[in-house]
Write an enzyme that holds these catalytic residues in place. Structure first.
Site, PDB file in Angstrom:
ATOM      1  N   LYS A   1      -7.493  -0.774  -9.146  1.00  0.00           N
ATOM      2  CA  LYS A   1      -7.187  -2.063  -8.524  1.00  0.00           C
ATOM      3  C   LYS A   1      -5.683  -2.139  -8.297  1.00  0.00           C
ATOM      4  CE  LYS A   1     -11.459  -3.547  -8.933  1.00  0.00           C
ATOM      5  NZ  LYS A   1     -12.033  -2.262  -9.337  1.00  0.00           N
ATOM      6  N   ASP A   2      -5.274  -2.777  -7.191  1.00  0.00           N
ATOM      7  CA  ASP A   2      -3.844  -2.824  -6.903  1.00  0.00           C
ATOM      8  C   ASP A   2      -3.167  -3.953  -7.669  1.00  0.00           C
ATOM      9  OD1 ASP A   2      -4.265  -5.191  -5.480  1.00  0.00           O
ATOM     10  OD2 ASP A   2      -4.212  -4.222  -3.519  1.00  0.00           O
ATOM     11  N   ALA A   3      -1.879  -4.150  -7.393  1.00  0.00           N
ATOM     12  CA  ALA A   3      -1.071  -5.032  -8.234  1.00  0.00           C
ATOM     13  C   ALA A   3      -1.161  -6.501  -7.841  1.00  0.00           C
ATOM     14  CB  ALA A   3       0.393  -4.583  -8.199  1.00  0.00           C
TER      15      ALA A   3
END
Length: 400
Positions: free
Chosen positions: A75-77
């Site tokens: 998952k990205d930030a």
């Protein structure tokens, strides 16, 4: 920018991710922990952190090696994401007591096995799009109808290529065996870097001033700094310098390159994304298996029902190749890159065997509503697919 499936339908415009609450992602588990075993499955909620950064912080806090912490998906930030991680030999109570900035442990239950990549059914998204057109709800509904019927183009998109948009370029040069070019690509393009100190470090590297480059790299650029440190000792040993990069990260670069090539094949077939051709390797959405299509007309009804779809290549040294026209489309991509499938047979634990990936995926339970001038979208996608593939069709622009 990749071609749209709904190019003839106007988009809603708008912006997303103005606040973390604008982008909520929740993993849909493939199975639930059993309640006993040496591993503890912890559902975490994270803000402003990538999955790998969250793992890094929890590793330090718990004294558990990063490689021993399991995860099902990256998952990205940006936004708020809920996902499950597994920890060996860590008491559930210990995990529940963790208090780290940007990380909240929601639950912790024992299980017998480590959580592995791909062990999730999909993801559910709840997204707020702000500053949309007045008729955004009607536009979104028309686009959703097409995506629900024909499927969502299974693009990886720009988020797969890292914050500097260079991950696939690094992977390309590793596959080609040009390690100097791989290091150059890893350092990035100064024009795409806002931080002045970071930018000056890359500019110094490009001038050949490795000492100044090392001194200027900010703390968070650990990978770049370590490479430069090694090059200061052995200026021509680029392959050795790359070995300072963790195998997990090098695998990500290679995976980004695979993704880049897949997107190019998908774009060539976007107008007929729901149509099988003789020679296709059809992807079964119920179990992920592929089979050779010998009579495309006979498979029309199953394709219409989104039970099966054309597949595309995640190129690798053991990937099964289609026949006929689909084969030509895919191998033309490799030819344009100047490589063959066996180029992915890399040493040092970096071997990429390859696999098939559907060119489209079903859109699950999409709802749309307008509230206070904002468009609120909820939908689910299978694992490995990205919300941006839906958002770019709806908004008719790449979400920022």
């Amino acid at each position: 920018m990749h071609a749209y499936l709904t190019a003839d339908l106007p988009g809603t415009g708008g912006v997303i991710k103005e606040t973390p609450e604008d982008f909520l992602v929740t993993e849909l588990p493939l199975y639930l922990p059993q309640g006993d075993g040496e591993h503890t499955y912890a559902e975490i909620e994270k803000r402003g952190l990538t999955t790998l950064e969250a793992i890094r912080r929890l590793s330090r806090e718990l004294g558990t090696a990063e490689r021993e912490i399991g995860y099902a998906g990256m998952k990205d930030a940006r936004g708020i994401t809920r996902q499950t991680l597994s920890f060996p030999r860590v008491e559930p109570e210990r995990l529940l007591s963790v208090g780290l900035p940007g990380i909240k442990v929601l639950s912790a239950t024992r299980h017998r096995n480590k959580l592995k990549v791909g062990h999730l059914a999909g993801n559910r998204f709840s997204i707020t799009v702000r500053d949309v057109a007045e008729d955004a709800l009607e536009k979104a509904a028309a686009i959703a109808a097409v995506l629900s019927s024909r499927g969502v183009p299974n693009y990886f998109g720009l988020q797969r290529y890292g914050s500097l948009g260079n991950s696939h370029l690094i992977g390309r040069e590793i596959v080609r065996g040009d390690f100097r070019a791989a290091v150059d690509a890893l350092m990035g393009n100064p024009a795409s870097i806002r931080d002045s100190q970071w930018r000056s470090a890359v500019e110094a590297y490009q001038r050949g001033d490795l000492q100044a480059s090392m001194e200027n790299f900010p703390r968070h650029c650990r990978t770049e700094r370590e490479i430069v440190v090694r090059l200061l000792k052995r200026p021509e040993a680029h392959e050795k310098a790359l070995e300072s990069v963790s195998p997990r990260l090098r695998k990500l670069y290679l995976s980004a390159y695979q993704s880049f090539l897949f997107d190019r094949v998908l774009e060539k077939r976007i107008r007929s994304i729901d149509t099988l051709m003789d020679g296709d390797l059809a992807f079964r959405h119920d179990n992920g298996a592929c089979f050779l299509v010998e009579d495309a007309a006979a498979e029309t009804e199953r394709a219409r029902k989104l039970e099966i779809s054309p597949s595309g290549p995640m190129f690798g040294c053991k990937m099964k190749v289609p026949e006929g026209v689909p084969r030509s489309i895919e191998l033309d991509e490799l030819d344009s890159e100047g490589i063959a499938l066996d180029a992915f047979n890399l040493r040092g634990g970096l071997r990429m065997e390859g696999e098939r990936r559907p060119l489209r995926v079903p859109l699950g339970g999409m709802t749309a509503a307008v509230n206070g001038g904002c468009l609120q979208l909820c939908f689910s996608l299978p694992r490995g697919s990205y919300a941006t593939s839906v958002l770019r069709e709806v908004m008719k622009q790449v979400p920022a």
